[in-house]
Design a protein around this motif. Sequence first.
Motif, PDB file in Angstrom:
ATOM      1  N   TYR A  93       0.818  -1.215   0.000  1.00 47.81           N
ATOM      2  CA  TYR A  93       0.000   0.000   0.000  1.00 47.81           C
ATOM      3  C   TYR A  93       0.848   1.260   0.000  1.00 47.81           C
ATOM      4  CZ  TYR A  93      -3.280   3.576   1.297  1.00 47.81           C
ATOM      5  OH  TYR A  93      -4.023   4.722   1.303  1.00 47.81           O
ATOM      6  N   GLN A  94       0.432   2.188  -0.815  1.00 44.09           N
ATOM      7  CA  GLN A  94       0.900   3.564  -0.784  1.00 44.09           C
ATOM      8  C   GLN A  94      -0.358   4.394  -0.989  1.00 44.09           C
ATOM      9  OE1 GLN A  94       4.031   4.254  -3.599  1.00 44.09           O
ATOM     10  NE2 GLN A  94       5.217   2.533  -2.877  1.00 44.09           N
ATOM     11  N   CYS A  95      -0.349   5.591  -0.497  1.00 42.38           N
ATOM     12  CA  CYS A  95      -1.556   6.412  -0.601  1.00 42.38           C
ATOM     13  C   CYS A  95      -2.056   6.470  -2.037  1.00 42.38           C
ATOM     14  CB  CYS A  95      -1.287   7.824  -0.089  1.00 42.38           C
ATOM     15  SG  CYS A  95      -0.945   7.878   1.676  1.00 42.38           S
ATOM     16  N   TRP A  96      -3.338   6.235  -2.217  1.00 43.20           N
ATOM     17  CA  TRP A  96      -3.970   6.281  -3.529  1.00 43.20           C
ATOM     18  C   TRP A  96      -5.420   6.651  -3.350  1.00 43.20           C
ATOM     19  CZ3 TRP A  96      -7.808   2.617  -3.190  1.00 43.20           C
ATOM     20  CH2 TRP A  96      -7.582   1.557  -2.318  1.00 43.20           C
ATOM     21  N   ARG A  97      -5.968   7.210  -4.408  1.00 40.03           N
ATOM     22  CA  ARG A  97      -7.393   7.522  -4.321  1.00 40.03           C
ATOM     23  C   ARG A  97      -8.231   6.450  -4.977  1.00 40.03           C
ATOM     24  NH1 ARG A  97      -7.689  12.834  -8.173  1.00 40.03           N
ATOM     25  NH2 ARG A  97      -9.500  12.199  -9.360  1.00 40.03           N
ATOM     26  N   LEU A  98      -7.633   5.690  -5.905  1.00 42.02           N
ATOM     27  CA  LEU A  98      -8.316   4.584  -6.558  1.00 42.02           C
ATOM     28  C   LEU A  98      -7.349   3.417  -6.724  1.00 42.02           C
ATOM     29  CD1 LEU A  98     -10.025   6.649  -9.391  1.00 42.02           C
ATOM     30  CD2 LEU A  98     -11.130   5.778  -7.347  1.00 42.02           C
ATOM     31  N   LEU A  99      -7.846   2.211  -6.575  1.00 43.26           N
ATOM     32  CA  LEU A  99      -7.059   1.004  -6.743  1.00 43.26           C
ATOM     33  C   LEU A  99      -7.631   0.227  -7.920  1.00 43.26           C
ATOM     34  CD1 LEU A  99      -4.874  -0.927  -5.560  1.00 43.26           C
ATOM     35  CD2 LEU A  99      -6.706  -1.968  -4.224  1.00 43.26           C
ATOM     36  N   VAL A 100      -6.763  -0.222  -8.832  1.00 42.25           N
ATOM     37  CA  VAL A 100      -7.192  -0.960 -10.017  1.00 42.25           C
ATOM     38  C   VAL A 100      -6.823  -2.427  -9.827  1.00 42.25           C
ATOM     39  CG1 VAL A 100      -7.012  -1.167 -12.525  1.00 42.25           C
ATOM     40  CG2 VAL A 100      -6.768   1.086 -11.442  1.00 42.25           C
ATOM     41  N   LEU A 101      -7.831  -3.297 -10.006  1.00 43.38           N
ATOM     42  CA  LEU A 101      -7.635  -4.746  -9.878  1.00 43.38           C
ATOM     43  C   LEU A 101      -7.777  -5.398 -11.242  1.00 43.38           C
ATOM     44  CD1 LEU A 101     -10.003  -5.281  -6.808  1.00 43.38           C
ATOM     45  CD2 LEU A 101      -7.559  -4.836  -6.758  1.00 43.38           C
ATOM     46  N   ASN A 102      -6.979  -6.430 -11.508  1.00 42.94           N
ATOM     47  CA  ASN A 102      -7.104  -7.153 -12.777  1.00 42.94           C
ATOM     48  C   ASN A 102      -8.316  -8.084 -12.703  1.00 42.94           C
ATOM     49  OD1 ASN A 102      -6.318  -9.502 -11.401  1.00 42.94           O
ATOM     50  ND2 ASN A 102      -4.257  -9.523 -12.257  1.00 42.94           N
ATOM     51  N   PRO A 103      -8.637  -8.790 -13.789  1.00 46.42           N
ATOM     52  CA  PRO A 103      -9.818  -9.669 -13.767  1.00 46.42           C
ATOM     53  C   PRO A 103      -9.774 -10.762 -12.705  1.00 46.42           C
ATOM     54  CG  PRO A 103      -9.184  -9.219 -16.026  1.00 46.42           C
ATOM     55  CD  PRO A 103      -8.094  -8.648 -15.151  1.00 46.42           C
ATOM     56  N   ARG A 104      -8.586 -11.109 -12.208  1.00 51.79           N
ATOM     57  CA  ARG A 104      -8.474 -12.108 -11.134  1.00 51.79           C
ATOM     58  C   ARG A 104      -8.600 -11.483  -9.757  1.00 51.79           C
ATOM     59  NH1 ARG A 104      -3.326 -14.109 -13.999  1.00 51.79           N
ATOM     60  NH2 ARG A 104      -2.698 -12.343 -12.765  1.00 51.79           N
ATOM     61  N   GLY A 105      -8.792 -10.154  -9.688  1.00 49.42           N
ATOM     62  CA  GLY A 105      -8.964  -9.469  -8.412  1.00 49.42           C
ATOM     63  C   GLY A 105      -7.674  -9.044  -7.747  1.00 49.42           C
ATOM     64  N   ARG A 106      -6.564  -9.109  -8.449  1.00 52.12           N
ATOM     65  CA  ARG A 106      -5.271  -8.714  -7.902  1.00 52.12           C
ATOM     66  C   ARG A 106      -4.998  -7.238  -8.182  1.00 52.12           C
ATOM     67  NH1 ARG A 106      -3.982 -12.175  -4.322  1.00 52.12           N
ATOM     68  NH2 ARG A 106      -3.262 -14.195  -4.983  1.00 52.12           N
ATOM     69  N   PRO A 107      -4.474  -6.505  -7.196  1.00 55.41           N
ATOM     70  CA  PRO A 107      -4.124  -5.097  -7.428  1.00 55.41           C
ATOM     71  C   PRO A 107      -3.020  -4.987  -8.493  1.00 55.41           C
ATOM     72  CG  PRO A 107      -4.104  -5.604  -5.081  1.00 55.41           C
ATOM     73  CD  PRO A 107      -4.241  -6.899  -5.805  1.00 55.41           C
ATOM     74  N   VAL A 108      -3.275  -4.187  -9.528  1.00 54.36           N
ATOM     75  CA  VAL A 108      -2.277  -4.005 -10.592  1.00 54.36           C
ATOM     76  C   VAL A 108      -1.992  -2.540 -10.868  1.00 54.36           C
ATOM     77  CG1 VAL A 108      -2.675  -6.220 -11.733  1.00 54.36           C
ATOM     78  CG2 VAL A 108      -4.058  -4.228 -12.382  1.00 54.36           C
ATOM     79  N   GLY A 109      -2.718  -1.645 -10.235  1.00 56.86           N
ATOM     80  CA  GLY A 109      -2.474  -0.230 -10.448  1.00 56.86           C
ATOM     81  C   GLY A 109      -3.076   0.620  -9.358  1.00 56.86           C
ATOM     82  N   LYS A 110      -2.442   1.775  -9.144  1.00 56.16           N
ATOM     83  CA  LYS A 110      -2.927   2.731  -8.147  1.00 56.16           C
ATOM     84  C   LYS A 110      -2.976   4.105  -8.789  1.00 56.16           C
ATOM     85  CE  LYS A 110      -0.692   0.178  -4.483  1.00 56.16           C
ATOM     86  NZ  LYS A 110       0.406   0.129  -3.539  1.00 56.16           N
ATOM     87  N   ILE A 111      -3.984   4.847  -8.441  1.00 57.41           N
ATOM     88  CA  ILE A 111      -4.101   6.224  -8.881  1.00 57.41           C
ATOM     89  C   ILE A 111      -4.001   7.070  -7.625  1.00 57.41           C
ATOM     90  CG2 ILE A 111      -5.562   7.925 -10.010  1.00 57.41           C
ATOM     91  CD1 ILE A 111      -6.712   5.049 -11.285  1.00 57.41           C
ATOM     92  N   PRO A 112      -2.850   7.744  -7.451  1.00 54.99           N
ATOM     93  CA  PRO A 112      -2.672   8.564  -6.253  1.00 54.99           C
ATOM     94  C   PRO A 112      -3.617   9.760  -6.273  1.00 54.99           C
ATOM     95  CG  PRO A 112      -0.600   8.293  -7.468  1.00 54.99           C
ATOM     96  CD  PRO A 112      -1.697   7.738  -8.303  1.00 54.99           C
ATOM     97  N   HIS A 113      -3.354  10.715  -5.471  1.00 53.13           N
ATOM     98  CA  HIS A 113      -4.241  11.877  -5.369  1.00 53.13           C
ATOM     99  C   HIS A 113      -4.166  12.772  -6.597  1.00 53.13           C
ATOM    100  CE1 HIS A 113      -5.537  10.801  -1.411  1.00 53.13           C
ATOM    101  NE2 HIS A 113      -4.294  10.509  -1.127  1.00 53.13           N
ATOM    102  N   MET A 114      -3.268  12.474  -7.511  1.00 47.27           N
ATOM    103  CA  MET A 114      -3.193  13.209  -8.772  1.00 47.27           C
ATOM    104  C   MET A 114      -3.785  12.312  -9.854  1.00 47.27           C
ATOM    105  SD  MET A 114       0.788  14.172  -8.382  1.00 47.27           S
ATOM    106  CE  MET A 114       1.258  12.531  -7.873  1.00 47.27           C
ATOM    107  N   ARG A 115      -3.919  12.817 -11.035  1.00 42.22           N
ATOM    108  CA  ARG A 115      -4.438  12.018 -12.150  1.00 42.22           C
ATOM    109  C   ARG A 115      -3.292  11.299 -12.844  1.00 42.22           C
ATOM    110  NH1 ARG A 115      -9.183  15.537 -15.083  1.00 42.22           N
ATOM    111  NH2 ARG A 115     -10.370  15.955 -13.189  1.00 42.22           N
TER     112      ARG A 115
END
Length: 160
Positions: A93-115
């Motif tokens: 974990y690192q601060c993020w406003r949105l977390l992106v999961l792949n089709p298997r439900g695994r975290p693969v991307g984070k969108i921090p407080h910026m775009r």
Amino acid sequence: MAFECFQCGECCAHLGHVHSIKEEYGNYRFLVNNRYTNENTLVTVDPDKKALFDDTGIFEKLPRACPFFRHRPGSDLACCSVHFTRPEICREYQCWRLLVLNPRGRPVGKIPHMRTLVSDDPLLNRIWEDCIERQNEPDDRRWEDAMITTLTRAGYTVRR
């Protein structure tokens, strides 16, 4: 840019609905279940944080906090009482406003407080570059909704 934790506690103040204690083994050892991924992790309260863990007063103010979240005595600095054995999702974990999961439900991307996107997933990065970075929506909520729609159509799940 390296991640720096400021010990604000925002990450764990509402994780009681994600992490739950599944079993207590005694001697400050617990089996923790992640309700999103159904992963179980054996954790042990850090030796220097046992007294801190025993003080459960934080739940009066933050009833949805992670069961291992505490504030340091006499300050608003947050800490994890199982930091050395914390679950993998907490380690990543690192601060993020949105977390992106792949089709298997695994975290693969984070969108921090910026775009911006932080990801090693090549397909996700390509979708971001081709479709999302080009969006000029000034309203953050509408931008998020459009981005979520784009990623959902590509098979990803986005968690706020």
